[in-house]
Design an enzyme around this catalytic site. Structure first.
Site, PDB file in Angstrom:
ATOM      1  N   TYR A   1      -1.916  -1.025  10.135  1.00  0.00           N
ATOM      2  CA  TYR A   1      -2.037  -1.459   8.730  1.00  0.00           C
ATOM      3  C   TYR A   1      -0.801  -1.055   7.932  1.00  0.00           C
ATOM      4  O   TYR A   1      -0.204  -1.875   7.223  1.00  0.00           O
ATOM      5  CB  TYR A   1      -3.300  -0.830   8.130  1.00  0.00           C
ATOM      6  CG  TYR A   1      -3.465  -1.011   6.636  1.00  0.00           C
ATOM      7  CD1 TYR A   1      -3.919  -2.215   6.107  1.00  0.00           C
ATOM      8  CD2 TYR A   1      -3.171   0.028   5.751  1.00  0.00           C
ATOM      9  CE1 TYR A   1      -4.077  -2.379   4.734  1.00  0.00           C
ATOM     10  CE2 TYR A   1      -3.334  -0.118   4.384  1.00  0.00           C
ATOM     11  CZ  TYR A   1      -3.784  -1.327   3.886  1.00  0.00           C
ATOM     12  OH  TYR A   1      -3.933  -1.482   2.520  1.00  0.00           O
TER      13      TYR A   1
ATOM     14  N   SER B   1       0.832  -1.202   0.000  1.00  0.00           N
ATOM     15  CA  SER B   1       0.000   0.000   0.000  1.00  0.00           C
ATOM     16  C   SER B   1       0.864   1.249   0.000  1.00  0.00           C
ATOM     17  O   SER B   1       1.946   1.261   0.610  1.00  0.00           O
ATOM     18  CB  SER B   1      -0.895   0.016   1.249  1.00  0.00           C
ATOM     19  OG  SER B   1      -1.521   1.283   1.387  1.00  0.00           O
TER      20      SER B   1
HETATM   21  N1  NAD Z   1      -8.693  -0.401  -1.996  1.00  0.00           N
HETATM   22  C1  NAD Z   1      -7.696   0.411  -1.676  1.00  0.00           C
HETATM   23  O1  NAD Z   1      -7.825   1.646  -1.633  1.00  0.00           O
HETATM   24  C2  NAD Z   1      -6.331  -0.182  -1.378  1.00  0.00           C
HETATM   25  C3  NAD Z   1      -5.254   0.705  -1.289  1.00  0.00           C
HETATM   26  C4  NAD Z   1      -4.000   0.186  -1.016  1.00  0.00           C
HETATM   27  C5  NAD Z   1      -3.832  -1.182  -0.841  1.00  0.00           C
HETATM   28  N2  NAD Z   1      -4.898  -2.017  -0.919  1.00  0.00           N
HETATM   29  C6  NAD Z   1      -4.659  -3.441  -0.722  1.00  0.00           C
HETATM   30  O2  NAD Z   1      -5.207  -4.162  -1.800  1.00  0.00           O
HETATM   31  C7  NAD Z   1      -5.554  -5.486  -1.379  1.00  0.00           C
HETATM   32  C8  NAD Z   1      -6.955  -5.797  -1.791  1.00  0.00           C
HETATM   33  O3  NAD Z   1      -7.824  -4.845  -1.187  1.00  0.00           O
HETATM   34  P1  NAD Z   1      -9.241  -4.473  -1.787  1.00  0.00           P
HETATM   35  O4  NAD Z   1      -9.409  -3.031  -1.580  1.00  0.00           O
HETATM   36  O5  NAD Z   1      -9.418  -5.071  -3.125  1.00  0.00           O
HETATM   37  O6  NAD Z   1     -10.162  -5.218  -0.694  1.00  0.00           O
HETATM   38  P2  NAD Z   1     -11.620  -5.854  -0.803  1.00  0.00           P
HETATM   39  O7  NAD Z   1     -12.201  -5.696   0.563  1.00  0.00           O
HETATM   40  O8  NAD Z   1     -12.373  -5.318  -1.952  1.00  0.00           O
HETATM   41  O9  NAD Z   1     -11.293  -7.371  -1.051  1.00  0.00           O
HETATM   42  C9  NAD Z   1     -10.550  -8.102  -0.112  1.00  0.00           C
HETATM   43  C10 NAD Z   1     -10.855  -9.581  -0.266  1.00  0.00           C
HETATM   44  O10 NAD Z   1     -10.122 -10.285   0.735  1.00  0.00           O
HETATM   45  C11 NAD Z   1     -10.980 -11.204   1.382  1.00  0.00           C
HETATM   46  N3  NAD Z   1     -10.536 -11.429   2.757  1.00  0.00           N
HETATM   47  C12 NAD Z   1     -10.736 -10.628   3.829  1.00  0.00           C
HETATM   48  N4  NAD Z   1     -10.190 -11.169   4.929  1.00  0.00           N
HETATM   49  C13 NAD Z   1      -9.628 -12.340   4.548  1.00  0.00           C
HETATM   50  C14 NAD Z   1      -8.932 -13.358   5.231  1.00  0.00           C
HETATM   51  N5  NAD Z   1      -8.707 -13.297   6.558  1.00  0.00           N
HETATM   52  N6  NAD Z   1      -8.526 -14.447   4.539  1.00  0.00           N
HETATM   53  C15 NAD Z   1      -8.753 -14.525   3.204  1.00  0.00           C
HETATM   54  N7  NAD Z   1      -9.395 -13.594   2.489  1.00  0.00           N
HETATM   55  C16 NAD Z   1      -9.835 -12.511   3.160  1.00  0.00           C
HETATM   56  C17 NAD Z   1     -12.361 -10.559   1.323  1.00  0.00           C
HETATM   57  O11 NAD Z   1     -13.394 -11.512   1.459  1.00  0.00           O
HETATM   58  C18 NAD Z   1     -12.331  -9.894  -0.039  1.00  0.00           C
HETATM   59  O12 NAD Z   1     -12.820 -10.742  -1.064  1.00  0.00           O
HETATM   60  C19 NAD Z   1      -5.323  -5.500   0.131  1.00  0.00           C
HETATM   61  O13 NAD Z   1      -4.070  -6.095   0.407  1.00  0.00           O
HETATM   62  C20 NAD Z   1      -5.309  -4.039   0.512  1.00  0.00           C
HETATM   63  O14 NAD Z   1      -4.544  -3.790   1.679  1.00  0.00           O
HETATM   64  C21 NAD Z   1      -6.151  -1.541  -1.186  1.00  0.00           C
END
Ligand code: NAD
Length: 268
Positions: free
Chosen positions: A161, A148
């Protein structure tokens, strides 16, 4: 398509593949010829994603905070497809309650810190450890960790985080160093704000304006933007890239402090 970007014949595991960035990555990887194990705590949503792709995908339940379920997930994916070439470590500890509890260190509850580290760092370590023998056997293995932009700069909140994501960046370099000669590359993608369904639902409009004002591009990220970076790093097009974090944030992390004020000053 440029041939080196093809994932034809490759098998991938995408953790957190049932939603957001993970789901977009599953879609793109399958579009480029890979077969994918969609690993997620939400097995029903993982199944909904996998069934779109027939034999090219399976859904596997997994909780990143439970070692036995991770081991079973990797074993099932390899058993089903017979090999493993790509691991996308993308799942993370989620939930509004957890986000709300992720304060600055001065106010941090120990349990909040532990939840983030158990899920993101310990969990990612276990998935990686379980996948590595198979990635080495592939002869051309690639790991891509979703970290991130929050790991790159200080903030007032989100200290747990962001610390886990910085630790994952170091894991990326460590694995890349130790496994390069064994045929495995390891990179990371650092998204800025990405308006996934989960994020978009409750994101405060004032905060969205704040992010947009500080972003050189005139938009925030979409899941597909991050999927493109992941699929590139997983492909042969990135064959000489390892240990790197590719920042995909529209430039929000690269500019001088006071960027939005400067834009106003210079008349943008
Ligand atoms: N969306 C953002 O703004 C953003 C920014 C920076 C980094 N990220 C990173 O991107 C990645 C994906 O995030 P996203 O925004 O697509 O999230 P999201 O919430 O849309 O999807 C996350 C997925 O992970 C699954 N999940 C949650 N807990 C879990 C667990 N304990 N075991 C297995 N699966 C699990 C959920 O069911 C979901 O399908 C993450 O690593 C997040 O930290 C996201």
């Amino acid at each position: 398509m440029y041939k080196a970007l093809s994932l034809e014949g490759k098998v991938a595991i995408v953790t957190g593949g049932a939603g957001g960035i993970g789901q977009a990555t599953v879609d793109l990887m399958i579009g480029r010829g890979a077969r994918v194990a969609v690993a997620d705590i939400a097995l029903d949503r993982a199944q909904a994603v996998a069934t779109k792709y027939g034999d090219a995908a399976i859904a596997v339940g997994m909780d990143l905070s439970h070692e036995a379920s991770i081991k079973a997930m990797v074993a099932r994916a390899v058993d089903h497809f017979g090999r493993l070439d790509i691991l996308h470590n993308n799942a993370t500890a989620v939930g509004q309650q957890l986000v709300d509890a992720d304060n600055g260190i001065g106010e941090m509850a120990t349990e909040t810190w532990d939840t983030f580290f158990t899920t993101n760092c310990r969990g990612t370590m276990i998935v990686t450890r379980e996948a590595l023998p198979h990635l080495v056997r592939s002869g051309d293995g690639a790991i891509v960790n979703t970290v991130s932009g929050m790991a790159l700069q200080g903030n007032i909140r989100f200290h747990a985080y962001s610390a886990t994501k910085a630790a994952m960046m170091q894991m990326t370099r460590a694995v890349a160093t130790a496994y390069g000669r064994k045929g495995v590359r390891c990179n990371a993608v650092a998204p800025g704000l990405v308006l996934t369904e989960t994020v978009a639902k409750d994101f405060p409009s004032a905060m969205l304006k704040l992010v947009l004002d500080e972003t050189p591009r005139d938009r925030v990220g979409a899941p597909e933007d991050i999927a493109e970076a992941v699929a590139f790093l997983a492909s042969d097009a990135a064959r000489n890239i390892t240990g790197q974090t590719l920042v995909a944030d529209g430039g929000v992390s690269i500019h001088i402090p006071g960027f939005s004020a400067y834009r106003e000053f210079f008349g943008d």
